[in-house]
Design a protein around this motif. Sequence first.
Motif, PDB file in Angstrom:
ATOM      1  N   TYR A 117       1.525   0.450  10.271  1.00 22.81           N
ATOM      2  CA  TYR A 117       0.299   0.105   9.556  1.00 22.81           C
ATOM      3  C   TYR A 117       0.646  -0.312   8.128  1.00 22.81           C
ATOM      4  CZ  TYR A 117      -1.664   2.850  13.383  1.00 22.81           C
ATOM      5  OH  TYR A 117      -1.988   3.335  14.616  1.00 22.81           O
ATOM      6  N   ASP A 118      -0.057  -1.314   7.629  1.00 24.43           N
ATOM      7  CA  ASP A 118       0.053  -1.708   6.229  1.00 24.43           C
ATOM      8  C   ASP A 118      -1.210  -1.255   5.501  1.00 24.43           C
ATOM      9  OD1 ASP A 118       2.523  -2.922   6.482  1.00 24.43           O
ATOM     10  OD2 ASP A 118       1.690  -4.902   6.893  1.00 24.43           O
ATOM     11  N   VAL A 119      -1.032  -0.640   4.341  1.00 21.03           N
ATOM     12  CA  VAL A 119      -2.146  -0.126   3.548  1.00 21.03           C
ATOM     13  C   VAL A 119      -2.343  -1.031   2.332  1.00 21.03           C
ATOM     14  CG1 VAL A 119      -3.058   1.859   2.291  1.00 21.03           C
ATOM     15  CG2 VAL A 119      -1.599   2.208   4.302  1.00 21.03           C
ATOM     16  N   TYR A 120      -3.582  -1.440   2.125  1.00 17.20           N
ATOM     17  CA  TYR A 120      -3.924  -2.319   1.013  1.00 17.20           C
ATOM     18  C   TYR A 120      -4.858  -1.602   0.047  1.00 17.20           C
ATOM     19  CZ  TYR A 120      -2.017  -6.113   3.839  1.00 17.20           C
ATOM     20  OH  TYR A 120      -1.180  -6.913   4.559  1.00 17.20           O
ATOM     21  N   ARG A 121      -4.634  -1.817  -1.243  1.00 19.04           N
ATOM     22  CA  ARG A 121      -5.525  -1.315  -2.277  1.00 19.04           C
ATOM     23  C   ARG A 121      -6.090  -2.501  -3.018  1.00 19.04           C
ATOM     24  NH1 ARG A 121      -2.281   2.040  -5.787  1.00 19.04           N
ATOM     25  NH2 ARG A 121      -2.153   0.337  -7.288  1.00 19.04           N
ATOM     26  N   ALA A 122      -7.420  -2.658  -2.931  1.00 16.73           N
ATOM     27  CA  ALA A 122      -8.103  -3.808  -3.550  1.00 16.73           C
ATOM     28  C   ALA A 122      -7.462  -5.119  -3.109  1.00 16.73           C
ATOM     29  CB  ALA A 122      -8.103  -3.679  -5.059  1.00 16.73           C
ATOM     30  N   GLY A 123      -7.070  -5.195  -1.822  1.00 16.81           N
ATOM     31  CA  GLY A 123      -6.529  -6.425  -1.269  1.00 16.81           C
ATOM     32  C   GLY A 123      -5.042  -6.625  -1.468  1.00 16.81           C
ATOM     33  N   THR A 124      -4.361  -5.734  -2.164  1.00 16.85           N
ATOM     34  CA  THR A 124      -2.928  -5.853  -2.425  1.00 16.85           C
ATOM     35  C   THR A 124      -2.164  -4.835  -1.586  1.00 16.85           C
ATOM     36  OG1 THR A 124      -3.315  -6.597  -4.687  1.00 16.85           O
ATOM     37  CG2 THR A 124      -1.134  -5.737  -4.192  1.00 16.85           C
ATOM     38  N   LEU A 125      -1.114  -5.291  -0.887  1.00 15.83           N
ATOM     39  CA  LEU A 125      -0.299  -4.392  -0.080  1.00 15.83           C
ATOM     40  C   LEU A 125       0.390  -3.363  -0.973  1.00 15.83           C
ATOM     41  CD1 LEU A 125       0.949  -3.682   2.694  1.00 15.83           C
ATOM     42  CD2 LEU A 125       2.798  -5.292   2.135  1.00 15.83           C
ATOM     43  N   VAL A 126       0.162  -2.081  -0.682  1.00 10.45           N
ATOM     44  CA  VAL A 126       0.741  -1.017  -1.517  1.00 10.45           C
ATOM     45  C   VAL A 126       1.630  -0.068  -0.732  1.00 10.45           C
ATOM     46  CG1 VAL A 126      -1.029  -1.057  -3.310  1.00 10.45           C
ATOM     47  CG2 VAL A 126      -1.377   0.349  -1.263  1.00 10.45           C
TER      48      VAL A 126
END
Length: 198
Positions: free
Chosen positions: A35-44
Motif C-alpha cells: 500500500y502507498d500512503v498519501y498525505r494531501a496528495g503527496t506520497l509519504v
Amino acid sequence: MAPTAPTGLEAGTGTTTTIPLRWTASTDNVAVTGYDVYRAGTLVGSSTTPSWTATGLSPATSYVFTVVAKDAAGNRSVASTALTAYTAPDVATGSCAVTYAANSWSSGFTGSIRITNTGTTALSGWTLGFAFAGGQTVTQGWSATFSQTGPTVTATGLAWNSTLAPGASTEIGFNGSHTGTNTAPTAFTVNGAACAVR
C-alpha cells in the motif's frame, strides 16, 4: 485487474508528532503486494500490511490521508476515502485533575466535568481530551466548545474560563446520547498532558 480500494481508513491514538493509521486490506485476483500512503496528495510512505504510522508531524495539526493498494502485476487501486486526522496538542506545563460524572436514562445522558489545575503555573487556552468507550455521542455542550470524531471528544475553554490559575477549577458539561452501557471515560488530558482522575 486492479486491487479493490482500501476501506475503513482510521487513525489510532497518536502523539504530538505521530498518527498511526490502519485500514481494511484490499483484495486482488493476483496478490496485493503493498500500500502507498498519501498525505494531501503527496506520497509519504509505503507498507506491506494494512497499517502505517505517520511521523515527523506538528502538534495540534490536522492532516488528510489516503491509501492506494498495489498488486504483483503492477496494477493500482483507486484511492481510499480521505481521512482527516489530528496530532495531539503540546504537553501542558501545569498539572491537572478531572472529575467526571454522568446521569443516564434510556438513550441519553448528561455529563459534567470538573477540571482543576493542580500545578504551579497557569493553564492557558486549555483543551480537554477524552474518549468514550463506545456508542456515546455529545449532542450539546456548555461552558466549553465541544467537538467529537468517532469516540474521541475535545472540549476547549471559552474566553471567560480558558485560563486556570494554580489551584483553580472550572466546570463544563454536555448532553449526549448512548447505545448500550454508558461507560465513563477512564483517561483525560489537558493540552496533551495526562490528568489525575478523581
